[in-house]
Write a protein that holds these residues in place. Structure first.
Motif, mmCIF file in Angstrom:
data_model
loop_
_atom_site.group_PDB
_atom_site.id
_atom_site.type_symbol
_atom_site.label_atom_id
_atom_site.label_comp_id
_atom_site.label_asym_id
_atom_site.label_seq_id
_atom_site.Cartn_x
_atom_site.Cartn_y
_atom_site.Cartn_z
ATOM 1 N N UNK A 1 0.844 -1.199 0.000
ATOM 2 C CA UNK A 1 0.000 0.000 0.000
ATOM 3 C C UNK A 1 0.881 1.252 0.000
ATOM 4 N N UNK A 2 1.575 1.490 1.122
ATOM 5 C CA UNK A 2 2.361 2.720 1.228
ATOM 6 C C UNK A 2 3.857 2.491 1.402
ATOM 7 N N UNK A 3 4.286 1.247 1.647
ATOM 8 C CA UNK A 3 5.687 0.986 1.953
ATOM 9 C C UNK A 3 6.622 1.489 0.849
ATOM 10 N N UNK A 4 6.313 1.172 -0.390
ATOM 11 C CA UNK A 4 7.166 1.591 -1.501
ATOM 12 C C UNK A 4 7.258 3.109 -1.584
ATOM 13 N N UNK A 5 6.140 3.766 -1.360
ATOM 14 C CA UNK A 5 6.137 5.229 -1.373
ATOM 15 C C UNK A 5 6.991 5.784 -0.241
ATOM 16 N N UNK A 6 6.861 5.199 0.949
ATOM 17 C CA UNK A 6 7.716 5.619 2.070
ATOM 18 C C UNK A 6 9.193 5.522 1.679
ATOM 19 N N UNK A 7 9.560 4.414 1.050
ATOM 20 C CA UNK A 7 10.959 4.209 0.665
ATOM 21 C C UNK A 7 11.394 5.206 -0.414
ATOM 22 N N UNK A 8 10.496 5.538 -1.323
ATOM 23 C CA UNK A 8 10.799 6.548 -2.344
ATOM 24 C C UNK A 8 11.043 7.907 -1.699
ATOM 25 N N UNK A 9 10.240 8.235 -0.693
ATOM 26 C CA UNK A 9 10.440 9.490 0.044
ATOM 27 C C UNK A 9 11.828 9.520 0.686
ATOM 28 N N UNK A 10 12.183 8.412 1.327
ATOM 29 C CA UNK A 10 13.472 8.349 2.025
ATOM 30 C C UNK A 10 14.626 8.462 1.038
ATOM 31 N N UNK A 11 14.501 7.855 -0.114
ATOM 32 C CA UNK A 11 15.557 7.934 -1.117
ATOM 33 C C UNK A 11 15.797 9.379 -1.547
ATOM 34 N N UNK A 12 14.713 10.129 -1.710
ATOM 35 C CA UNK A 12 14.838 11.547 -2.071
ATOM 36 C C UNK A 12 15.444 12.335 -0.913
ATOM 37 N N UNK A 13 15.011 12.017 0.315
ATOM 38 C CA UNK A 13 15.560 12.676 1.510
ATOM 39 C C UNK A 13 17.071 12.435 1.609
ATOM 40 N N UNK A 14 17.508 11.204 1.357
ATOM 41 C CA UNK A 14 18.925 10.868 1.468
ATOM 42 C C UNK A 14 19.774 11.559 0.400
ATOM 43 N N UNK A 15 19.152 11.984 -0.674
ATOM 44 C CA UNK A 15 19.869 12.744 -1.703
ATOM 45 C C UNK A 15 20.071 14.207 -1.304
ATOM 46 N N UNK A 16 19.494 14.574 -0.136
ATOM 47 C CA UNK A 16 19.707 15.921 0.377
ATOM 48 C C UNK A 16 18.517 16.855 0.283
ATOM 49 N N UNK A 17 17.404 16.375 -0.235
ATOM 50 C CA UNK A 17 16.230 17.249 -0.369
ATOM 51 C C UNK A 17 15.576 17.476 0.993
ATOM 52 N N UNK A 18 15.318 18.745 1.323
ATOM 53 C CA UNK A 18 14.681 19.074 2.604
ATOM 54 C C UNK A 18 13.396 19.887 2.422
ATOM 55 N N UNK A 19 13.013 20.105 1.191
ATOM 56 C CA UNK A 19 11.771 20.824 0.903
ATOM 57 C C UNK A 19 10.652 19.798 0.726
ATOM 58 N N UNK A 20 9.704 19.774 1.681
ATOM 59 C CA UNK A 20 8.639 18.774 1.640
ATOM 60 C C UNK A 20 7.835 18.842 0.343
ATOM 61 N N UNK A 21 7.770 20.003 -0.291
ATOM 62 C CA UNK A 21 6.998 20.122 -1.531
ATOM 63 C C UNK A 21 7.628 19.351 -2.673
ATOM 64 N N UNK A 22 8.905 18.992 -2.523
ATOM 65 C CA UNK A 22 9.628 18.303 -3.593
ATOM 66 C C UNK A 22 9.885 16.828 -3.286
#
Length: 419
Positions: free
Chosen positions: A44-65
């Motif tokens: 349901x949401x696990x893959x999306x959670x992991x996609x969010x984390x991958x973007x976060x680990x790349x340095x993104x800190x703007x929640x809109x992105x």
């Protein structure tokens, strides 16, 4: 007759929980293993959670992105840190079975804390089997991997430490749960009344400062994009889709989406909070609502006696009734929200003083309703009906809670077992 007497004593005497609750935990641990090995996982949401984390680990800190396949990141920072850890422990989210076993550990740890909260409130053993029998609850943890699992852990850790008069630690864990998912805003008014009566004005305000400071601390990495962070993580104007509602399916879609319906639910929510606050939550103070609010600035002579009347059972009742009020008046409940209800209902039905058969019947009706997918008018009416019965019967069942006030300010619990 002797066997019957012994059986009744085991079922009703809280002292037996010292050996019963480990057996229940062991049995449930075995059940968790069977569920993971035999029942297919549902994405349901696990893959999306992991996609969010991958973007976060790349340095993104703007929640809109920070966007995933099923939507944007809309949860506070503690959610990010927890799933960051899970990301590293599960091969970037690919090892689903490892994730399931980690969630099984979270489930069992949460269950153990819930049982300790029940024990502190002197709940009899016959209630405890209801804590391990929920099909939907096991599904939310081990087959869906929702973040609500960590939020409810924070809630019951808070209750656990509040019951043991460790308010600083309790407020820390409450705030941690709140910073996983903002659903934990629901019990905040009740926590305020508890802290004010148990600690007095100065220390009560300290708990409020802990909540604010810990929230700021969790959000610190996103400080340069603070407007984006708070707008997304604590969004109060979120839109809801009729097709996913579990609780209002018996209402037609046009009504569900209407502004009057939303305002009406908000008004009922506020009214119920005021009603419970003025008739139940301020009882330890033996004052009116206005008198309780004066405690913020004036330290009363009977503060020690008031504090003693804020018992473990009263703490749990107050926090869980506030949570149930919020669930009853929610614009839309999704299936994962059952984690906030499943472990609250058995306690509140017992606290209401209902016959054990009625307690089990209402629990069974609730469990059935939450396992109907997709929801139907009958199942959603049952969800709302059981929540309403639970809340109103708890209000009625606690009407005489402080009649047995002792001269030293302590309280004899109305349901406490006596030899």
């Amino acid at each position: 007759m002797e066997l019957i007497r012994q059986g009744l004593d085991i079922a009703t005497n809280p002292k037996h929980m010292s050996w019963i609750y480990p057996l229940l935990l062991i049995a449930d641990a075995g059940l968790c293993g069977v569920i993971i090995e035999k029942i297919p996982y549902t994405e349901i949401d696990w893959t999306t959670y992991m996609e969010h984390i991958k973007i976060y680990l790349k340095g993104e800190r703007d929640y809109r992105k920070i966007e995933g396949s099923t939507g944007p990141l809309v949860y506070p920072a503690a959610h990010v840190y927890i799933y960051r850890l899970l990301y590293s422990l599960t091969d970037e989210g690919r090892d689903i079975q490892m994730a399931q076993y980690l969630f099984a550990l979270v489930y069992l740890f949460t269950l153990a804390i819930v049982m300790q909260c029940y024990r502190a409130a002197k709940v009899p053993p016959y209630v405890f089997p209801l804590l391990i029998l929920s099909k939907r609850l096991h599904s939310i943890f081990m087959l869906r991997l929702f973040n609500d699992c960590f939020a409810v852990l924070g809630l019951f850790l808070a209750i656990y430490f509040y019951q043991r008069n460790n308010w600083h630690l309790g407020s820390f864990f409450y705030t941690t749960g709140l910073n996983v998912k903002m659903s934990l805003l629901l019990p905040l008014p009740a926590i305020g009344f508890l802290a004010l009566q148990a600690l007095g004005g100065r220390e009560g305000l300290t708990q409020g400062m802990i909540i604010v400071q810990v929230t700021i601390g969790y959000g610190y990495p996103f400080r340069k994009r603070a407007p984006s962070y708070f707008a997304r993580a604590f969004e109060l104007t979120r839109q809801f889709l009729y097709k996913w509602t579990v609780n209002w399916r018996f209402v037609d879609e046009s009504t569900f989406l209407s502004k009057p319906f939303a305002i009406g639910l908000l008004a009922v929510h506020a009214g119920l909070l005021i009603w419970f606050a003025t008739t139940r939550w301020i009882k330890p103070s033996r004052r009116s609502l206005r008198g309780v609010l004066k405690l913020i600035t004036n330290e009363p002579e009977d503060q020690e006696a008031i504090s003693r009347r804020v018992s473990p059972s009263f703490i749990m009742t107050t926090i869980l009734t506030a949570n149930i009020i919020g669930m009853l008046c929610a614009r839309s409940l999704h299936y994962q929200f059952y984690v906030y209800i499943a472990w609250a209902t058995p306690f509140l039905l017992w606290k209401a003083g209902l016959h054990p058969i009625i307690q089990y019947a209402l629990w069974a009706a609730q469990e059935w309703a939450w396992n109907v997918y997709p929801s139907t008018p009958a199942s959603s009416a049952t969800v709302v009906g059981v929540l309403a019965i639970t809340l109103l019967s708890t209000w009625w069942g606690t009407r005489n809670e402080f009649e047995n006030v002792q001269e030293n300010g302590s309280v004899t619990e109305p349901h406490e077992h006596t030899e």
